[in-house]
Design an enzyme around this catalytic site. Structure first.
Site, PDB file in Angstrom:
ATOM      1  N   GLN A 292     -35.030  27.513  22.038  1.00  0.00           N
ATOM      2  CA  GLN A 292     -35.625  26.469  22.869  1.00  0.00           C
ATOM      3  C   GLN A 292     -34.561  25.828  23.750  1.00  0.00           C
ATOM      4  OE1 GLN A 292     -36.818  22.550  21.408  1.00  0.00           O
ATOM      5  NE2 GLN A 292     -38.853  22.930  22.221  1.00  0.00           N
TER       6      GLN A 292
ATOM      7  N   TYR B 201     -38.941  14.817  27.148  1.00  0.00           N
ATOM      8  CA  TYR B 201     -37.554  15.165  27.502  1.00  0.00           C
ATOM      9  C   TYR B 201     -37.468  15.442  29.012  1.00  0.00           C
ATOM     10  CZ  TYR B 201     -36.812  15.203  22.481  1.00  0.00           C
ATOM     11  OH  TYR B 201     -36.734  14.820  21.168  1.00  0.00           O
TER      12      TYR B 201
ATOM     13  N   CYS C 155     -46.471  20.852   1.879  1.00  0.00           N
ATOM     14  CA  CYS C 155     -45.972  19.737   2.692  1.00  0.00           C
ATOM     15  C   CYS C 155     -46.977  18.602   2.549  1.00  0.00           C
ATOM     16  CB  CYS C 155     -45.861  20.146   4.157  1.00  0.00           C
ATOM     17  SG  CYS C 155     -45.496  18.731   5.220  1.00  0.00           S
TER      18      CYS C 155
ATOM     19  N   CYS D 176     -45.311  13.474   4.640  1.00  0.00           N
ATOM     20  CA  CYS D 176     -44.729  12.147   4.389  1.00  0.00           C
ATOM     21  C   CYS D 176     -43.652  11.773   5.410  1.00  0.00           C
ATOM     22  CB  CYS D 176     -44.134  12.104   2.991  1.00  0.00           C
ATOM     23  SG  CYS D 176     -42.715  13.220   2.791  1.00  0.00           S
TER      24      CYS D 176
ATOM     25  N   CYS E 217     -37.779  15.060   6.672  1.00  0.00           N
ATOM     26  CA  CYS E 217     -37.612  15.778   7.940  1.00  0.00           C
ATOM     27  C   CYS E 217     -37.371  14.818   9.098  1.00  0.00           C
ATOM     28  CB  CYS E 217     -38.812  16.680   8.203  1.00  0.00           C
ATOM     29  SG  CYS E 217     -40.395  15.855   8.012  1.00  0.00           S
TER      30      CYS E 217
HETATM   31 FE1  SF4 Z   1     -43.325  17.733   4.720  1.00  0.00          FE
HETATM   32 FE2  SF4 Z   1     -41.294  16.440   5.909  1.00  0.00          FE
HETATM   33 FE3  SF4 Z   1     -42.464  15.384   3.760  1.00  0.00          FE
HETATM   34 FE4  SF4 Z   1     -40.943  17.578   3.539  1.00  0.00          FE
HETATM   35  S1  SF4 Z   1     -40.259  15.539   4.141  1.00  0.00           S
HETATM   36  S2  SF4 Z   1     -42.934  17.210   2.586  1.00  0.00           S
HETATM   37  S3  SF4 Z   1     -41.402  18.614   5.465  1.00  0.00           S
HETATM   38  S4  SF4 Z   1     -43.395  15.787   5.759  1.00  0.00           S
END
Ligand code: SF4
Length: 641
Positions: free
Chosen positions: A101, A171, A340, A343, A347
């Site tokens: 990307q 961006y 996932c 939450c 990430c």
């Molecule tokens: Fe999903 Fe991010 Fe939570 Fe991990 S931290 S479970 S990738 S939302």
């Protein structure tokens, strides 16, 4: 059951083995010089090995002035080619394809990252980053267009199979296209034709650099979701113009920094929120489309592809959590896919927090694949894990996988500990998926589970384990405030668990995550709720995208909020608090709910002193912490014993 997502697809000259895409997600695992590291290769290679068809390298800066993060990868210099070549080779080893990307942050960055002022179409600050960028002059624009082309050429030399021009999320490319950020009065601003000049020049130069047979994908935010931003209808026209300019496919997302919570939708937003927009772009252009945005379930991915809503599915966070998702889905092992839970704690929270790098609540091995490798234990032990919350479950599973004989006990007759309560407030039900998965996997790993079984000194004496892992969690904190231990004060945990009835007029003492989520829960039951909080804002401990929607709900549902209020006494029907040296009183409530925090519950440790030599305490039992930290503790311990 899931055939469509496993059918191959060809984009320009690139054939993908399936429709499952790892989208570009910033990890910050690069170096300050913008190089690819072994850590980044290990992370992405695991997703290629796990069966994803297309792996997209995260936002790769085409110019040093276009970086958004300190350790973001780049392609502004030939010295960055070898690292990318190693990555391409690693991806190809497993039959996947690599897309790179091409990215320029424009105004959506900080001078602290760049060491200089950011640039943009106009000198208009981003509402999140707040710094005024320098408006690019014509030679500056030409320089950046050239840097896109040079970066494209470097990507092709390194062995990439495709490119993705980042025209989304506010961006630089997006900044030129949108009147929200572009206020120019020259040939790059004003009319749509002028605003499209920059992306069209980028596409033309990139094409010249890589040739007609090289796949070029364009990432687009179908809606900017900010006042004055581009709408879907406008973007359908824009997409048609881009397709005529020689784009091979679109990657459809949503939002800009001003609407950040929509870019990485937390559990408060619907699953697959961009699917209909992606379909509209597919219909408008006739080009293949990748769709991103809270697609966590394989069956949803299958439905999107099989019904022709989109051609490929970006399962970003799902790929973070489980690199082997495609392989498991292909084998029909759907229950084994680590879920996932949307939450955003690792990430996004990890990236924007002090660590400034991607992590994951559900999968602590992300970015630490070597450090947390599950290897056979050198000495097989008899291990007793006490507490079946997320930390205890994680520890038990890994210890069993490593060959230890593991018994997991909990005095409750259910899995999950406090985390089960955390899944009860509105919109938080996805959290329960983690507990279900952990419990299931612990059983498959051979853990002996004893629920409804309180572990005492006698139980440990009889069992004679080599090792005890104490993961007994926490209990509600009772502060030293007169009245805090009064029998008419209910704990937020008891309210959520349905153990403490509430009246119509509720005062919640403490406006952290637990207090706010309990308020949210009670407001949904049409109670009147007041939150009294010591700090100047609510839910400071909640990840930013999740917090945005939580506060929005509290506001919409009419929560009454008293901030900067230090409670000094709890009365029969309210509290006395101090603010700026003044004593004030809140009264007339029929229910008082305490949400002051958590205290460790680890009394077992002293009870078993002297009978077991190896005792470890993890999670809240050691010290109250976030679930992400508790699970990481468990992983760390269980991979070492
Ligand atoms: Fe999903 Fe991010 Fe939570 Fe991990 S931290 S479970 S990738 S939302």
């Amino acid at each position: 059951m899931v055939k469509s997502i496993f059918s191959p697809i060809t984009i320009n000259q690139m054939t993908l083995r399936n429709r499952l895409v790892v989208p570009p997600m910033v990890t910050n695992y690069g170096t300050e010089k913008g190089e690819v590291t072994d850590r980044l290769i290990t992370y992405l290679e695991a997703r290629a090995r796990g069966g994803f068809g297309l792996i997209t390298l995260e936002a790769t800066a085409v110019h040093p002035g276009g970086r958004g993060f300190q350790k973001q990868v780049g392609l502004w210099d030939d010295s960055q080619i070898p690292g990318l070549a190693d990555l391409a080779a690693a991806i190809h080893r497993h039959g996947a394809r690599l897309s790179v990307q091409l990215f320029h942050a424009g105004r959506q960055t900080y001078s602290a990252v760049l060491g200089t002022q950011s640039v943009s179409a106009s000198a208009v600050p981003c509402p999140v980053c707040k710094e005024v960028p320098r408006e690019l002059n014509l030679s500056g624009i030409k320089e950046i267009v050239r840097s896109f082309a040079k970066a494209a050429e470097r990507a092709r030399i390194a062995g990439a199979d495709a490119l993705e021009i980042h025209g989304a999320h506010g961006y630089l490319v997006n900044q030129f296209v949108s009147p929200y950020s572009n206020r120019r009065v020259d040939e790059y601003g004003g009319s749509l034709k002028n605003r499209m000049r920059f992306p069209l020049e980028v596409i033309a130069e990139v094409r010249k650099a890589v040739g007609a047979d090289f796949p070029v994908i364009y990432r687009i935010s179908a809606r900017e979701r900010v006042p004055g931003g581009l709408t879907l209808e406008e973007n359908l026209v824009i997409a048609r113009i881009l397709s005529e300019a020689g784009i091979d496919a679109f990657h459809v997302s949503t939002g800009v920094y001003g609407s950040m919570p929509y870019i990485i939708p937390p559990y408060s937003l619907p699953e697959g929120l961009n699917v209909e927009d992606a379909h509209a772009i597919r219909e408008a252009t006739g080009l293949p489309v990748i769709v991103a945005g809270r697609i966590t379930e394989v069956f949803m991915a299958e439905s999107i592809v099989s019904t022709g809503k989109a051609d490929m599915v970006a399962m970003g966070r799902a790929s973070i959590v489980d690199p082997d998702l495609p392989r498991k889905a292909a084998a029909g092992a759907f229950d084994d896919i680590r879920p996932c839970i949307s939450c955003n704690q690792g990430c996004i929270g990890g990236l924007l927090g002090p660590a400034m790098e991607m992590s994951c609540l559900v999968n602590p091995t992300v970015g630490k694949e070597k450090e947390f490798a599950v290897t056979p234990a050198p000495v097989k032990k008899k291990v007793m894990v006490v507490g079946a919350g997320p930390a205890g479950l994680e520890a038990a599973r890994i210890l069993a996988q490593r060959g230890h004989s593991v018994v997991l006990s909990d005095k409750s007759d259910r899995f999950g500990g406090q985390f089960r309560l955390a899944a009860l407030p509105p919109e938080k039900q996805p959290l329960a998926k983690l507990i279900r998965w952990q419990a299931d996997q612990a059983a498959k790993a051979g853990v002996t589970v004893k629920l409804g079984n309180e572990v005492t000194r006698q139980v440990v004496t009889d069992a004679r384990p080599d090792t005890v892992v104490v993961a007994t969690g926490g209990k509600p904190l009772i502060p030293r405030i007169p009245g805090a231990d009064a029998p008419w004060v209910a704990s937020a945990w008891d309210v959520l668990a349905g153990k403490a009835p509430t009246g119509q007029n509720v005062l919640i003492m403490g406006g952290g995550s637990v207090g706010c989520e309990t308020a949210d829960y009670l407001l949904h039951l049409e109670k009147r709720v007041t939150i009294v909080e010591m700090l100047g804002e609510l839910a400071r401990d909640v990840e930013s995208t999740t917090r945005y929607f939580l506060l929005q709900r509290l506001n919409n549902l009419g929560a009454n909020v008293v901030l900067n209020a230090t409670i000094v006494e709890i009365t029969r029907d309210g509290v006395i608090y101090e603010r700026q040296g003044q004593r004030q009183e809140l009264r007339g409530f029929d229910t008082l709910v305490a949400a002051f925090g958590t205290a460790p519950e680890n009394s077992l440790v002293k009870d078993i002193l002297g009978i077991v030599t190896e005792v470890y305490v993890i999670g809240d039992a050691e010290e109250p912490r976030r679930a992400i930290d508790a699970i990481r503790d468990a992983e760390k311990l269980a991979t070492r014993i």
